[in-house]
Design an enzyme around this catalytic site. Structure first.
Site, short mmCIF file in Angstrom:
data_model
loop_
_atom_site.label_atom_id
_atom_site.label_comp_id
_atom_site.label_asym_id
_atom_site.label_seq_id
_atom_site.Cartn_x
_atom_site.Cartn_y
_atom_site.Cartn_z
N GLY A 91 23.97 -51.60 -4.26
CA GLY A 91 23.99 -51.47 -5.71
C GLY A 91 23.70 -50.10 -6.06
O GLY A 91 23.40 -49.16 -5.11
N ASP A 101 9.60 -51.35 -16.31
CA ASP A 101 11.14 -51.27 -16.19
C ASP A 101 11.17 -52.74 -15.84
O ASP A 101 12.26 -52.89 -15.12
CB ASP A 101 11.69 -50.25 -15.48
#
Length: 415
Positions: free
Chosen positions: A20, A136
């Site tokens: 990723g 987050d």
């Protein structure tokens, strides 16, 4: 480190596939060269991409991860650097992230979502005791290793006492607390809002406030309108296309979520808005129930004609006759109003026999009719399974004392 570039080289590791990427980093799967060839994930951060704020965030991330050790937080094993990059050697999680897990299953059963939430709560409690806020939280930052959830990506994490307040925008808009979206001061409780959004997405397959701008998110958060779930949207779509059985099933599934929302909502305006929606869906479910019952009678009559013709054509095949008799018995029980496990068992027994016969049946008119009969029986069996599952879910929910719940049960019980 753009797509297509070879991964950087590390003395102790062989970096392989790209897992990723984000604004500042790319994550690779890697193997330790020595000993047992341990599998790790290496987060590669380009020094050129870092400004002062992002460098401070990275240092805070390393500091936090070096000091915490918890079964539901991804472990930082080591960190290294060279002239171009900083490398975070992380625990490898083979199950990918929670976002991908939810998408692959469309939505998660409540018992799975509950287990994941308990694990996430355990990690957050651990962090909270050390005055650490993640800031987050989102499914993409929650990894899976086997059946274990691991909180990851502490790039926006901060040391925050319960009374500390901040105003710097952090995180991802879809999962941000309203205080952040509205550019107000926020405290450590901002993580709790994100947890609620993640739970909603796990149960419904999409976040509650999907929007194209901060202003649109803020408007949706402030609005008293109930959130339309994906189940409702699918129900409306099936309803409009004339697939009434599927629409009824989807309306009933959505009502299982809306009814508890009425019970637990404390804001009077929101409670009334949700109640109106529920009554609207119950009313449509009642209409669909009548349509489905009517369609069932027609389909039963049509299927009987085909089944009788098949029986005539199968006089030399006792096993095929036996399978068709089982199908007739299942249909008869359903027509009498028995849509329980016994009827479903009969459907499954008949399908077991008829599928074996279909495999050996030569091409011809009888095979064509048998194929159509099997498709019809499979549809009936699947429909019964859904009805049984809905009733079991309603029983587990133990909502017997709520008049609204009684309406839902009545509407979703199809004969």
């Amino acid at each position: 480190m753009a797509a297509g570039f070879a991964p950087p080289k590390l003395a102790e590791f062989i970096l392989t596939e790209r897992l990723g990427s984000g604004t500042y980093a790319v994550v690779y799967k890697a193997y330790r060269k020595k000993d047992n060839r341990e599998v790790v994930a290496v987060k590669v951060v380009s020094k050129k991409s870092l400004n002062k704020a992002s460098m401070e965030n990275l240092l805070t991330e390393i500091e936090i991860l070096k000091t915490v050790k918890h079964p539901h937080i991804v472990q930082l094993k080591d960190f290294q650097w060279d002239s171009e990059n900083i490398y975070l050697i992380m625990e490898f999680c083979s199950g990918g992230d929670l976002s991908r897990f939810i998408r692959s299953r469309r939505l998660l059963p409540e018992h799975v979502a509950r287990r994941f939430l308990q694990q996430l709560a355990s990690a957050l409690k651990f962090l909270n005791e050390r005055n650490i806020s993640h800031l987050d939280l989102k499914p993409q930052n929650i990894l899976l290793s086997g059946g274990t959830l691991k909180l990851a990506d502490f790039g926006f994490a901060q040391y925050m006492s319960p009374w500390d307040e901040r105003h710097v925008l952090r995180g991802s808009p879809l999962y941000m607390a309203p205080e952040m979206v509205c550019n107000r001061q926020y405290d450590a409780r901002a993580d709790l809002w994100s947890v609620g959004v993640i739970l909603y997405e796990a149960l419904f397959g999409h976040p509650p406030f999907a929007s194209r701008s901060y202003a649109e998110i803020e408007e949706k958060i402030r609005s008293n309108r109930p959130i339309e779930t994906m189940l409702v949207m699918e129900a409306v779509s099936k309803d409009q296309s004339g697939d009434y059985a599927a629409a009824l099933s989807l309306y009933c599934q959505s009502l299982e979520h809306f009814v508890p929302a009425v019970h637990y909502e404390t804001d009077a305006q929101r409670k009334e808005a949700i109640r109106k929606k529920v009554k609207q869906y119950i009313s449509r479910a009642e209409d669909l129930k009548a349509l489905v019952a009517s369609n069932n009678k027609i389909s039963f009559a049509q299927a009987k004609t085909t089944r009788d013709l098949l029986k005539e054509m199968s006089r030399g095949s006792p096993r095929l006759i036996a399978g068709l008799e089982l199908a007739s018995a299942a249909v008869a029980k359903e027509e009498e109003g028995d849509d329980g496990h016994d009827t479903l068992d009969l459907y499954q027994q008949s399908l077991g026999e008829l599928l074996l016969m279909l495999a050996a049946e030569p091409v011809g008119r009888r095979r064509e009719l048998l194929h159509g009969e099997i498709k019809c029986l499979m549809a009936r069996a699947e429909y019964l399974k859904e009805q049984l599952k809905m009733r079991e879910t309603q029983a587990e929910a133990s909502m017997d004392r709520d008049p609204l719940s009684e309406s839902v049960k009545s509407s979703c019980c199809v004969q």
